[in-house]
Scaffold this motif. Structure first.
Motif, mmCIF file in Angstrom:
data_model
loop_
_atom_site.group_PDB
_atom_site.id
_atom_site.type_symbol
_atom_site.label_atom_id
_atom_site.label_comp_id
_atom_site.label_asym_id
_atom_site.label_seq_id
_atom_site.Cartn_x
_atom_site.Cartn_y
_atom_site.Cartn_z
ATOM 1 N N PRO A 34 22.121 81.081 20.135
ATOM 2 C CA PRO A 34 22.866 82.309 19.855
ATOM 3 C C PRO A 34 24.279 82.077 19.377
ATOM 4 C CG PRO A 34 22.511 81.998 22.226
ATOM 5 C CD PRO A 34 21.662 81.006 21.520
ATOM 6 N N VAL A 35 24.930 81.041 19.881
ATOM 7 C CA VAL A 35 26.301 80.785 19.462
ATOM 8 C C VAL A 35 26.342 80.205 18.056
ATOM 9 C CG1 VAL A 35 28.367 79.471 19.969
ATOM 10 C CG2 VAL A 35 27.082 80.509 21.828
ATOM 11 N N GLU A 36 25.469 79.256 17.788
ATOM 12 C CA GLU A 36 25.468 78.620 16.476
ATOM 13 C C GLU A 36 25.013 79.584 15.398
ATOM 14 O OE1 GLU A 36 26.809 75.740 15.973
ATOM 15 O OE2 GLU A 36 27.203 75.649 18.101
ATOM 16 N N ALA A 37 24.120 80.507 15.730
ATOM 17 C CA ALA A 37 23.653 81.479 14.749
ATOM 18 C C ALA A 37 24.809 82.327 14.245
ATOM 19 C CB ALA A 37 22.574 82.367 15.361
ATOM 20 N N GLU A 38 25.681 82.757 15.139
ATOM 21 C CA GLU A 38 26.817 83.587 14.732
ATOM 22 C C GLU A 38 27.811 82.776 13.914
ATOM 23 O OE1 GLU A 38 29.393 86.807 14.354
ATOM 24 O OE2 GLU A 38 27.329 86.757 15.081
ATOM 25 N N ALA A 298 32.006 85.590 29.743
ATOM 26 C CA ALA A 298 31.118 86.687 29.352
ATOM 27 C C ALA A 298 31.579 87.998 29.983
ATOM 28 C CB ALA A 298 29.683 86.381 29.771
ATOM 29 N N TRP A 299 31.366 89.090 29.237
ATOM 30 C CA TRP A 299 31.640 90.441 29.730
ATOM 31 C C TRP A 299 30.379 91.287 29.611
ATOM 32 C CZ3 TRP A 299 35.238 87.848 26.763
ATOM 33 C CH2 TRP A 299 36.557 87.773 27.255
ATOM 34 N N ARG A 332 37.212 74.943 20.127
ATOM 35 C CA ARG A 332 36.334 75.775 19.305
ATOM 36 C C ARG A 332 35.865 76.971 20.133
ATOM 37 N NH1 ARG A 332 30.461 74.094 16.808
ATOM 38 N NH2 ARG A 332 30.396 75.612 15.099
ATOM 39 N N VAL A 333 35.943 78.151 19.533
ATOM 40 C CA VAL A 333 35.524 79.380 20.203
ATOM 41 C C VAL A 333 34.416 80.016 19.377
ATOM 42 C CG1 VAL A 333 36.236 81.690 20.936
ATOM 43 C CG2 VAL A 333 37.807 79.767 21.195
ATOM 44 N N ARG A 334 33.292 80.291 20.034
ATOM 45 C CA ARG A 334 32.171 80.931 19.352
ATOM 46 C C ARG A 334 31.643 82.071 20.212
ATOM 47 N NH1 ARG A 334 34.107 79.340 15.697
ATOM 48 N NH2 ARG A 334 33.426 77.924 14.058
ATOM 49 N N CYS A 335 31.540 83.246 19.585
ATOM 50 C CA CYS A 335 31.104 84.446 20.301
ATOM 51 C C CYS A 335 29.708 84.856 19.847
ATOM 52 C CB CYS A 335 32.085 85.596 20.047
ATOM 53 S SG CYS A 335 31.633 87.151 20.839
ATOM 54 N N HIS A 336 28.912 85.341 20.799
ATOM 55 C CA HIS A 336 27.598 85.897 20.495
ATOM 56 C C HIS A 336 27.446 87.217 21.227
ATOM 57 C CE1 HIS A 336 23.300 86.398 19.962
ATOM 58 N NE2 HIS A 336 23.182 86.552 21.266
ATOM 59 N N LEU A 337 26.918 88.227 20.540
ATOM 60 C CA LEU A 337 26.652 89.516 21.155
ATOM 61 C C LEU A 337 25.170 89.630 21.471
ATOM 62 C CD1 LEU A 337 27.493 92.365 22.009
ATOM 63 C CD2 LEU A 337 27.094 93.097 19.641
ATOM 64 N N VAL A 348 31.153 84.356 25.104
ATOM 65 C CA VAL A 348 32.073 83.493 24.357
ATOM 66 C C VAL A 348 31.964 82.072 24.904
ATOM 67 C CG1 VAL A 348 34.454 83.089 23.665
ATOM 68 C CG2 VAL A 348 33.629 85.437 23.987
ATOM 69 N N ARG A 349 31.532 81.156 24.047
ATOM 70 C CA ARG A 349 31.416 79.755 24.432
ATOM 71 C C ARG A 349 32.624 78.988 23.901
ATOM 72 N NH1 ARG A 349 27.003 77.189 26.134
ATOM 73 N NH2 ARG A 349 25.663 78.837 25.305
ATOM 74 N N VAL A 350 33.251 78.208 24.764
ATOM 75 C CA VAL A 350 34.456 77.471 24.399
ATOM 76 C C VAL A 350 34.212 75.986 24.598
ATOM 77 C CG1 VAL A 350 36.933 77.232 24.774
ATOM 78 C CG2 VAL A 350 35.823 79.436 25.205
ATOM 79 N N SER A 351 34.569 75.199 23.613
ATOM 80 C CA SER A 351 34.413 73.737 23.709
ATOM 81 C C SER A 351 35.684 73.062 23.233
ATOM 82 C CB SER A 351 33.215 73.271 22.867
ATOM 83 O OG SER A 351 33.395 73.617 21.503
#
Length: 457
Positions: A34-38, A298-299, A332-337, A348-351
């Motif tokens: 889901p994160v990489e798709a966005e 996550a929220w 790196r910040v990546r968000c998925h809904l 929101v995944r943070v690395s």
């Protein structure tokens, strides 16, 4: 218009949404991570201005919103693009409402509603649509079940009548129940952005941690009278919303609805409030998860189309913000809904950093305080364009209306004409200052769930 041309028109309207009568189309994310798709999206939309998008010109500006005496919420809108009608019956219940000892019960009960009753043969509703050149689909989620159809407008009265019968004393016997269990077992598992236990903690709902889409062995031991009781308790018109989108005058359609639902007994509407209020606390909750990969913030996304579109805009902005000088170069910040209409999640995944909360908090502050207003406006326009395209079809509009905010305090027993901009979520993409205020209220860092790998024993 000939039958062949109507069928062709239906194919154009439904596109990829057309599904077999027994297929579950529960708004599932793609099989990609889901994160990489966005993050795979391009930023082309940021390089050119976008026009302001309004409601589709062929749809009226308002929809009738009322509750009939039987407790059914009714939403009726007009769409004159084609001589077709979309009818959706949505039930505000889902897999999270399973009893502890019978996981998968609600999922199987939803399939059993395809088995007909004294007025309808098994798969009778689908036959009405299919024999007339229409299509049907079904969606099962943790807190909502939808039966959807798109038919020539000449079949509108037949479909409204069929949906007024679907929940009345469904036929139950051992053979039909076993067949329903077979359909439920063949369903694909949902690919959610969060593990079930984390999703349950996020929404404070224990039922989300259960395997609600599995047909547990215990379900085979339920007797037909027990199945009938469970259907009567859980699949009630007092939990239902009927949505009709057609070229006809909405007032005329409402009269037809009253004619078909009028013989049901008068009852009060009964809908659970799935809203997850913002928590008042000093910091985000910490949730340790053995299989967690990196740090995730996550929220919970409140139910309703407006909230979903607001979260979509926010997620796109988070994915496109420029790195601040104070952030580590590798951060790196990546968000998925996760787009479930009742139990959505902003993930929101943070690395590349040891302090994920600081980076997420800083980026949210930039949005709320207006530093990234230009980016916010750009992404709101992108979301508005995509949403307007979806709303330009009768089925897309009906689906959106069925997933609007279900809370009873916003639904009146007397007829109300409510703006489509509000019901469909388009309003949430309009004003930047309003968006910032809503984001500040809905998504403070203090209300988040911080998911981290479990500590080694």
């Amino acid at each position: 218009m000939t039958v062949a041309s109507i069928v062709f028109a239906l194919a154009l309207v439904t596109g990829a949404h057309a599904q077999p009568a027994q297929e579950d189309t529960s708004d599932e994310p793609a099989e990609l991570d889901p994160v990489e798709a966005e993050s795979a999206e391009t930023d082309e939309d940021e390089e050119r201005p976008a026009a302001v998008v309004e409601a589709p010109p062929t749809a009226g500006p308002f929809a009738i919103d009322t509750v009939v005496p039987a407790g059914v919420r009714v939403l009726i809108a007009r769409d004159t693009t084609l001589p077709v009608a979309s009818v959706v019956l949505a039930l505000e219940t889902g897999t999270e409402d399973d009893p502890d000892d019978r996981p998968g019960l609600v999922h199987a009960l939803a399939y059993h509603l395809l088995q007909g009753n004294r007025e309808l043969p098994p798969e009778g509703v689908a036959r009405i649509a299919h024999d007339g050149g229409g299509v049907t689909s079904m969606a099962i989620g943790p807190a909502q079940i939808r039966f959807e159809s798109l038919v020539p407008v000449s079949l509108l009265d037949d479909m409204v009548r069929a949906e007024s019968q679907r929940l009345r004393s469904p036929t139950v016997d051992e053979a039909l129940w076993n067949e329903s269990l077979g359909w439920a077992r063949r369903d694909a598992r949902r690919n959610r952005a969060l593990a079930p236990e984390a999703l349950a903690a996020l929404h404070d709902a224990e039922g989300l941690a259960r395997a609600g889409r599995s047909a547990s062995p215990e379900l085979r031991t339920i007797t037909p009278p027990a199945v009938a009781r469970a259907l009567a308790e859980r699949m009630s018109y007092t939990r239902a919303t009927l949505v009709v989108v057609s070229p006809l005058d909405p007032a005329e359609v409402l009269e037809r609805v009253h004619a078909h639902f009028g013989d049901l007994p008068s009852r009060s509407r009964q809908v659970d409030d799935r809203f997850s209020p913002t928590r008042a606390q000093d910091g985000p909750r910490r949730f340790e998860q053995p299989e967690a990969n990196g740090s995730v913030v996550a929220w919970p996304v409140p139910p309703g189309t407006e909230e979903l579109e607001r979260a979509r805009v926010l997620c796109r902005v988070l994915n496109r913000q420029r790195r601040d000088e104070s952030e580590p170069a590798r951060a790196r910040v990546r968000c998925h809904l996760d787009e479930d209409p009742r139990r959505g999640a902003l993930v929101v995944r943070v690395s590349g950093t040891d302090d994920a909360l600081a980076i997420v908090g800083s980026r949210m502050r930039r949005i709320v305080e207006g530093e990234d207003d230009r980016l916010l406006e750009q992404q709101a326009r992108v979301v508005a364009r995509a949403l307007a395209l979806e709303l330009s079809t009768p089925l897309g509009l009906a689906r959106r209306l069925a997933t609007s905010d279900p809370r009873t305090k916003q639904v009146r027993a007397s007829r109300a004409d409510r703006p489509l901009q509000q019901l469909t979520g388009l309003r949430a993409t309009a004003d930047t200052s309003t968006q910032r205020a809503a984001i500040a209220e809905r998504y403070p860092l203090e209300a988040a769930l911080h998911i981290v790998p479990a500590r080694a024993p």
